[in-house]
Motif scaffolding. Structure first.
Motif, PDB file in Angstrom:
ATOM      1  N   ALA A   1       0.866  -1.215  -0.167  1.00 39.26           N
ATOM      2  CA  ALA A   1       0.030  -0.053   0.133  1.00 39.26           C
ATOM      3  C   ALA A   1       0.955   1.230  -0.091  1.00 39.26           C
ATOM      4  N   ALA A   2       0.340   2.294  -0.655  1.00 37.46           N
ATOM      5  CA  ALA A   2       1.424   3.480  -0.825  1.00 37.46           C
ATOM      6  C   ALA A   2       1.002   4.327   0.364  1.00 37.46           C
ATOM      7  N   VAL A   3       1.920   5.012   1.033  1.00 38.07           N
ATOM      8  CA  VAL A   3       2.436   5.808   2.178  1.00 38.07           C
ATOM      9  C   VAL A   3       2.056   7.375   1.601  1.00 38.07           C
ATOM     10  N   TYR A   4       1.259   8.001   2.287  1.00 37.80           N
ATOM     11  CA  TYR A   4       1.175   9.388   1.860  1.00 37.80           C
ATOM     12  C   TYR A   4       1.436  10.430   2.946  1.00 37.80           C
ATOM     13  N   VAL A   5       2.038  11.606   2.499  1.00 38.19           N
ATOM     14  CA  VAL A   5       2.356  12.691   3.483  1.00 38.19           C
ATOM     15  C   VAL A   5       1.581  13.763   3.084  1.00 38.19           C
ATOM     16  N   HIS A   6       0.962  14.449   4.213  1.00 37.98           N
ATOM     17  CA  HIS A   6       0.166  15.924   4.120  1.00 37.98           C
ATOM     18  C   HIS A   6       0.884  16.660   4.022  1.00 37.98           C
TER      19      HIS A   6
END
Length: 87
Positions: A1-6
């Protein structure tokens, strides 16, 4: 799963797409960085997430090419989010 950064407002970017983070207080001191900012601006590849002056710029790359996000969040906070594995 991709990890996202705000990175500001409602924007989340995939962690793996982040190339670098510029502190806007010091980034414009370098002629090379100023040329990069100008080129991306001329190409319409800058997304401004700020109501006021940006604190940081986040350079991302994807299959569509480079995109520079101007963020109200400090480069230090963004770096911490990346080191913590996204958020």
């Amino acid at each position: 799963a991709a990890v996202y950064v705000h990175i500001g407002q409602d924007y989340m970017v995939p962690l793996r797409s982040v190339v670098c983070i510029f502190d806007m207080d010091t980034a414009t001191a370098s002629a090379r960085t100023r040329r990069l900012l100008q080129r991306l601006g001329n190409e319409g590849r800058v997304v401004d997430l700020c109501d006021d002056l940006p604190s940081a710029a986040v350079l991302c790359t994807s299959e569509l090419g480079e995109i520079l996000y101007l963020s109200p969040i400090s480069s230090r906070t963004l770096q911490k989010r990346i080191e913590d594995g996204g958020l």
